[in-house]
Write a protein that holds these residues in place. Structure first.
Motif, mmCIF file in Angstrom:
data_model
loop_
_atom_site.group_PDB
_atom_site.id
_atom_site.type_symbol
_atom_site.label_atom_id
_atom_site.label_comp_id
_atom_site.label_asym_id
_atom_site.label_seq_id
_atom_site.Cartn_x
_atom_site.Cartn_y
_atom_site.Cartn_z
ATOM 1 N N VAL A 1 0.836 -1.208 0.000
ATOM 2 C CA VAL A 1 0.000 0.000 0.000
ATOM 3 C C VAL A 1 0.861 1.244 0.000
ATOM 4 C CG1 VAL A 1 -1.619 1.344 1.350
ATOM 5 C CG2 VAL A 1 -1.973 -1.092 1.101
ATOM 6 N N LEU A 2 1.888 1.259 0.865
ATOM 7 C CA LEU A 2 2.700 2.475 0.985
ATOM 8 C C LEU A 2 3.531 2.726 -0.265
ATOM 9 C CD1 LEU A 2 3.762 2.229 4.720
ATOM 10 C CD2 LEU A 2 2.203 3.850 3.671
ATOM 11 N N HIS A 3 3.830 1.652 -1.032
ATOM 12 C CA HIS A 3 4.608 1.854 -2.250
ATOM 13 C C HIS A 3 3.734 2.190 -3.438
ATOM 14 C CE1 HIS A 3 8.181 -0.430 -0.427
ATOM 15 N NE2 HIS A 3 8.500 0.832 -0.566
ATOM 16 N N ASP A 4 2.443 2.154 -3.245
ATOM 17 C CA ASP A 4 1.521 2.432 -4.345
ATOM 18 C C ASP A 4 1.303 3.934 -4.441
ATOM 19 O OD1 ASP A 4 -0.456 2.465 -6.213
ATOM 20 O OD2 ASP A 4 -1.897 1.286 -5.050
ATOM 21 N N PRO A 5 1.696 4.549 -5.558
ATOM 22 C CA PRO A 5 1.534 6.003 -5.673
ATOM 23 C C PRO A 5 0.077 6.427 -5.527
ATOM 24 C CG PRO A 5 2.314 5.061 -7.742
ATOM 25 C CD PRO A 5 2.328 3.969 -6.752
ATOM 26 N N LEU A 6 -0.830 5.531 -5.900
ATOM 27 C CA LEU A 6 -2.251 5.857 -5.770
ATOM 28 C C LEU A 6 -2.602 6.200 -4.326
ATOM 29 C CD1 LEU A 6 -5.083 6.015 -6.926
ATOM 30 C CD2 LEU A 6 -5.307 3.559 -6.572
ATOM 31 N N PHE A 7 -2.046 5.434 -3.388
ATOM 32 C CA PHE A 7 -2.324 5.678 -1.970
ATOM 33 C C PHE A 7 -1.992 7.121 -1.598
ATOM 34 C CE2 PHE A 7 -2.696 4.911 2.463
ATOM 35 C CZ PHE A 7 -1.631 5.540 3.081
ATOM 36 N N TRP A 8 -0.829 7.612 -2.069
ATOM 37 C CA TRP A 8 -0.415 8.959 -1.666
ATOM 38 C C TRP A 8 -1.269 10.035 -2.333
ATOM 39 C CZ3 TRP A 8 2.391 9.048 2.482
ATOM 40 C CH2 TRP A 8 3.129 7.903 2.801
ATOM 41 N N HIS A 9 -1.650 9.779 -3.633
ATOM 42 C CA HIS A 9 -2.537 10.752 -4.286
ATOM 43 C C HIS A 9 -3.837 10.873 -3.535
ATOM 44 C CE1 HIS A 9 -0.324 10.134 -8.282
ATOM 45 N NE2 HIS A 9 -0.055 11.322 -7.832
ATOM 46 N N VAL A 10 -4.387 9.708 -3.195
ATOM 47 C CA VAL A 10 -5.672 9.700 -2.501
ATOM 48 C C VAL A 10 -5.535 10.359 -1.134
ATOM 49 C CG1 VAL A 10 -7.404 8.204 -1.470
ATOM 50 C CG2 VAL A 10 -6.507 7.673 -3.719
ATOM 51 N N LEU A 11 -4.413 10.110 -0.465
ATOM 52 C CA LEU A 11 -4.209 10.703 0.858
ATOM 53 C C LEU A 11 -4.203 12.221 0.760
ATOM 54 C CD1 LEU A 11 -3.578 10.487 3.822
ATOM 55 C CD2 LEU A 11 -1.171 10.173 3.256
ATOM 56 N N LEU A 12 -3.463 12.734 -0.218
ATOM 57 C CA LEU A 12 -3.389 14.180 -0.376
ATOM 58 C C LEU A 12 -4.771 14.761 -0.626
ATOM 59 C CD1 LEU A 12 -1.669 16.723 -0.607
ATOM 60 C CD2 LEU A 12 -1.443 16.263 -3.052
ATOM 61 N N ARG A 13 -5.495 14.115 -1.544
ATOM 62 C CA ARG A 13 -6.822 14.606 -1.871
ATOM 63 C C ARG A 13 -7.708 14.599 -0.628
ATOM 64 N NH1 ARG A 13 -8.703 10.924 -5.751
ATOM 65 N NH2 ARG A 13 -7.421 12.011 -7.264
ATOM 66 N N THR A 14 -7.589 13.541 0.170
ATOM 67 C CA THR A 14 -8.436 13.437 1.355
ATOM 68 C C THR A 14 -8.072 14.485 2.399
ATOM 69 O OG1 THR A 14 -8.430 11.072 0.940
ATOM 70 C CG2 THR A 14 -9.429 11.798 2.979
ATOM 71 N N VAL A 15 -6.769 14.766 2.542
ATOM 72 C CA VAL A 15 -6.357 15.770 3.527
ATOM 73 C C VAL A 15 -6.918 17.138 3.146
ATOM 74 C CG1 VAL A 15 -4.371 17.036 4.413
ATOM 75 C CG2 VAL A 15 -4.296 14.563 4.291
#
Lengths: 315, 279, 417
Positions: free
Chosen positions: A77-91
């Protein structure tokens, strides 16, 4: 005069130190709550952590046995760039929603104080009705209002000559979609903030307010120096809670944008969890994402939680 | 004096506008319940039906399990609210008024529970309730109540703690000087002062329990045991024609108990106001 | 004050005791209750057939009760998963035909192959439904019913435009639609056809009509997306032409779930829908006399366009302790009499020897189905196809480029371990 009054309130706080009589009393008071929470959540949390360390898909679910893979789920999960995009959007989404909710809610509570009694009752009933609307129904009404084919929003905007919004699709871009979701969530969250802040306003010492007014202080000064300190614990609670709720908001983005329209370009953390975890029957990943969400939300709200704790400590 | 009157008039105008904007979607829900199907689906919005019909209401009421599910929801919600209020009030006192080891840890844990995404807990909770020591709690209202309590308690404890903290300390001291025991003082003095907080938390617990869907739908299988949100979901969950008139009518009916509950408890907020004045 | 608190606490405790005992006394399933999960369509559409199956079952199994639980499509799989985890699955469950594969691959369902003969008309089950119940050569489900897609249209508008008979080829249909559109252009927002650009059931019908496909397995068992193949691209290009000529540009990013196509039809803003045959239920105030249906024509004259065969199967979870009784109930529910009754209600029955001549059933003569891949459901969940359609319908990407992207995404999803 204002500052003196405020200072008196403040000093009153510091004067009362408390000694602990009956040392076991607080533990007994807490026991029922601890008992219920431990009984209901103890095993599930343990199970969730266990799941996150396993490869657990549909075949494993059927066999009720998974295979331990250590932290691989987390790594994936942490290596998946999608996770970070989604995190940013959610923040960003959370910040906007919480900000709007708290500010508008507090303004609403202040308005409630200033209107006539009959209107106060009417407004409160209206707010409770808004609060009471089942989320699914609220989403459907929003869909009708923002529908590209025959929605009221397009109709009104076109009639008012704001522009040509005929058959404008509000859900074509991610930004526009989330503007709609934000309006729905903030609308639904305001009543609770208004009612809670209004209840807290009742604890503002009336003589201080009147003294300040007689003194001729302006509304903003009064708010800042007299009202806000009393409201602070409640506002801190509401902010920290709003962060937690809005970060994990699921029903509104899921249903309003539509189950059939959720894609990697418009996930929030909650829909990302739902689709990548449970939608794909990948329960191990789902558990890992759940725990990551817990850590992230904790990090986001730590500032407010700390302040809340400190307010308690001063007493 | 006249400056005050125009001030109040100005605020009233603002209040009415705010009311209109906020309540519009609710208004839309209620009028849809009164419209004929042609009007509901018409291309040009029908703002207010000239000949309101009650057909959707009677349709909703006569569908299977409507009243049964309303009864179930009332049982679940009343139990959740009552138990949550009682337990969290005592816990809030402990957290706000006492110093003891583990206090900070407990507060943090309470908040942390709120941060768990509920979706992740569905399966683990289902497994737990199935193996519960006192008996299988799946497909029972008790199981649902316990789940709702778990989600309501942290919030209630956290919020009530804030309200208790907001109370001026000299009152408590006055009570102690009185000679009464500490707990007795708290309950006698604090309860009326925290009343507004109790109202806010009880309304919150009431509404979130009333509108909760995921766990009710997962845990309750029999139509005769389900809550009203699950009942509603069966109206729009099929593959075919979705009867929005009936859904809006049912939602309007369902909202009424919440409003009644609130009207009953809202007097306590006023009580809180006057208590401050008397002081 | 103290007493009030104590009283409140006492009431709370008493209430919970009452609730607990009340729930406990409502005895949960004992050994003689059969739990059946059906979708809510049965409750709304044919409750009498459910009752008939129940009484037939109960008379042949004295002492048994049937508990039918109705579920809705949005969350029923997650709820089923929870019961698997908690080991209290239903004895019979209705599954959508596209939901079956993942569960069959995970060995969740009992093998019904040895008992096939006990189900009415099993020798002539519809190929599409039977395929969805079969995995690795074994039978894991019983076909329940199906639905195809037809054109629901405004007979009055088509007649006014001079067309007396349904079209027999795609190009004829297209020119008819264009003419109707011109005739009605005074109606604001009118489009001759309304489906929704992202409705992949429609777009992929064109792919199959031109001999293309979605994905295939190569010799090593690896899945490869085939939307970018020559034939598929031909079908997709034809679809785009058809879409641009007959539908409103604003529907390129809509998938037909909001608003529903039949709602647009009922508002008089379209002359045709391509969808399930039951759309006729919901087109009021358009009078029934003005509504007709015909089979969507292929680009080849005289043939029907292959339609997606939607439908449901009935399966028996392996955790069930009453599998023999579960099979008996399924046999009762899918009896010839029940299937004939389902057909009368506008559905497609589960066997070819029961097919009638309705438009719905004629459309099923040529049909296509999704790839039988363990992870196909994830392709649907990830909305890969919808994104793909929106991309080339809005002109964002060319058909071929969009298809290549889709192929990559599909292959990646299907090949996950």
């Amino acid at each position: 005069m204002l500052t003196a009054a405020a200072a008196t309130v403040g000093s009153r706080r510091r004067v009362t130190g408390r000694q602990i009589a009956g040392r076991s009393v607080p533990y007994f008071l807490l026991l029922p709550v601890v008992g219920v929470l431990a009984a209901i959540l103890g095993y599930p949390i343990y199970f969730l952590v266990k799941l996150s360390l396993q490869r657990y898909g549909l075949p494993e679910l059927v066999q009720r046995h998974g295979e331990y893979i250590g932290l691989d789920n987390f790594r994936a999960v942490l290596h998946d760039p999608l996770f970070w995009h989604v995190l940013l959007r959610t923040v960003v989404f959370t910040a906007v929603n919480v900000g709007l909710t708290i500010v508008l809610g507090t303004l609403g509570a202040l308005l409630l104080v200033r209107v006539s009694t009959w209107l106060r009752l009417l407004l409160t009933i209206g707010l409770v009705l808004v609060w009471a609307m089942p989320p699914v129904v609220a989403v459907q009404v929003w869909q009708w209002m923002t529908n590209s084919q025959n929605g009221v929003l397009n109709y009104i905007l076109t009639q008012l000559h704001v522009g040509n919004y005929f058959q404008h699709n509000w859900y074509e871009t991610t930004f526009s979609s989330y503007a709609m979701v934000t309006s729905l969530i903030v609308w639904g969250a305001i009543p609770f903030v208004v009612i809670t802040v209004y209840a807290a306003l009742s604890q503002v010492p009336r003589e201080l307010l009147e003294a300040a007014q007689i003194d001729g202080a302006r509304a903003w000064r009064i708010f800042k120096d007299v009202t806000l300190p009393v409201l602070m614990p409640v506002l801190l609670i509401l902010t920290s809670l709003s962060i937690i709720w809005d970060f994990g908001a699921f029903t509104q983005p899921y249903l309003l944008i539509g189950p059939g329209q959720q894609t990697s370009s418009n996930y929030l953390m909650s829909t990302y969890l739902y689709y990548e975890g449970f939608g794909k029957n990948d329960f191990g990943t789902g558990a890992a994402i759940s725990l990551l969400m817990l850590v992230i939300v904790a990090g986001l709200s730590v500032v407010y939680v700390r302040r809340m704790l400190r307010v308690g400590e001063e007493a | 004096m006249s400056r005050r009157r125009t001030g109040r008039l100005g605020w009233n105008v603002v209040g009415i506008v705010v009311f209109g904007v906020m309540v519009f979607p609710v208004f839309w829900m209620i009028t849809t319940a009164l419209k004929s199907n042609n009007q509901i689906y018409s291309f040009n919005p029908v703002w207010f039906p000239r000949h309101p019909i009650l057909g959707h209401f009677s349709d909703a009421i006569h569908r299977p399990y409507f009243w049964t599910d309303v009864k179930n929801t009332v049982i679940v919600v009343v139990a959740t609210v009552a138990i949550a209020l009682a337990l969290s009030f005592f816990a809030a006192i402990a957290l706000a008024k006492y110093r003891f080891t583990g206090r900070k840890l407990f507060i943090v844990l309470v908040i942390a529970i709120q941060m768990l995404p509920q979706a992740g807990l569905i399966i683990p909770l289902y497994i737990l309730l199935g193996r519960f020591p006192t008996g299988n709690l799946v497909n029972t209202l008790t199981g649902v109540i316990l789940v709702y309590l778990t989600f309501a308690l942290p919030f209630c404890v956290w919020t009530l703690r804030g309200f208790v903290l907001g109370i001026p300390k000299d009152l408590e001291e006055a009570a102690m000087v009185d000679g009464s025991s500490r707990i007795g003082a708290f309950i006698r003095i604090l309860l009326p002062l925290v009343a507004p907080g109790l109202v806010a938390t009880s309304v919150f617990a009431f509404i979130t329990s009333w509108n909760e869907f995921i766990f009710a739908s997962t845990l309750l299988h029999d139509g005769s045991k389900q809550t009203i949100t699950v009942w509603l979901s069966l109206l729009y969950g099929g593959n075919r024609f979705v009867d929005w008139g009936a859904i809006m009518a049912a939602s309007t009916l369902i909202a009424i108990p919440i409003v009644i509950f609130f009207l009953l408890v809202q007097r306590r907020i006023a009580f809180g106001l006057t208590a401050g004045a008397v002081k | 004050m103290r007493y009030r608190v104590l009283a409140l606490a006492a009431v709370a405790v008493a209430l919970s005791v009452v609730v607990a005992t009340a729930s406990a006394s409502a005895k949960r399933s004992n050994a003689h209750t059969l739990t059946v999960w059906l979708q809510v369509d049965a409750q709304n559409g044919w409750p009498d057939l459910v009752a008939a199956a129940n009484s037939a079952f109960q008379s042949s199994h004295p002492g048994w009760n049937v508990n039918v639980v109705y579920k809705q499509w949005n969350s029923h799989l997650q709820e089923f998963d929870a019961t698997i985890a908690g080991n209290d699955t239903p004895d019979v469950i209705e599954m959508g035909n596209t939901d079956m594969t993942a569960y069959m691959a995970s060995k969740e369902f009992a093998n019904l192959g040895p008992y096939k003969a006990s189900f009415n008309n099993s020798a002539s089950w519809l190929a599409g439904l039977k395929a969805s119940s079969t995995y690795g050569g074994k039978l894991y489900g019983v076909p329940y019913y199906a639905g195809s897609r037809v054109i629901t249209y405004r007979t009055d508008l088509f007649k006014k435009a001079g067309f007396k008979k349904p079209p027999t080829s795609l190009s004829q249909f297209q020119s008819q639609l264009v003419k109707v559109g011109k005739m009605q252009k005074h109606v604001k927002g009118f489009a001759p056809l309304y489906v929704g650009g992202e409705d992949w059931f429609t777009a992929l019908s064109f792919v199959f009509d031109y001999g293309g496909s979605i994905a295939t397995q190569n010799a090593h068992g690896k899945w490869v997306g085939t939307l970018a193949s020559k034939k598929s691209v031909a079908g997709l290009t034809r679809f785009k032409q058809f879409f641009d000529a007959t539908q409103s540009r604003s529907t390129a990013t809509l998938d037909g779930s909001n608003p529903f196509p039949y709602t647009v039809f009922s508002q008089g803003r379209t002359a045709a829908n391509y969808g399930p045959a039951w759309y006729t239920c919901c087109v009021k105030p358009i009078k029934a006399s003005k509504v007709g249906q015909f089979v969507m024509p292929s680009h080849t004259k005289g043939k029907p366009m292959p339609g997606f065969l939607g439908g449901s199967d009935l399966a028996v979870p392996i955790q069930s302790n009453s599998q023999a009784e579960a099979r008996a109930w399924i046999a009762d529910f899918t009896s010839t009499a029940n299937e004939k009754a389902l057909e009368k209600k506008g559905n497609i029955p589960n066997a070819t020897n029961l097919l009638g001549k309705s438009v719905n059933e004629r459309a099923a003569a040529r049909s296509w189905f999704i790839p039988q891949a363990k992870h196909w459901a994830d392709v649907q969940t990830g909305n890969i196809l919808k994104t793909f359609l929106a991309q080339f319908l809005t002109g964002h990407l060319s058909v071929k480029k969009a298809a290549q992207v889709a192929d990559q995404n599909i292959a990646q999803t299907l090949n996950e371990p």
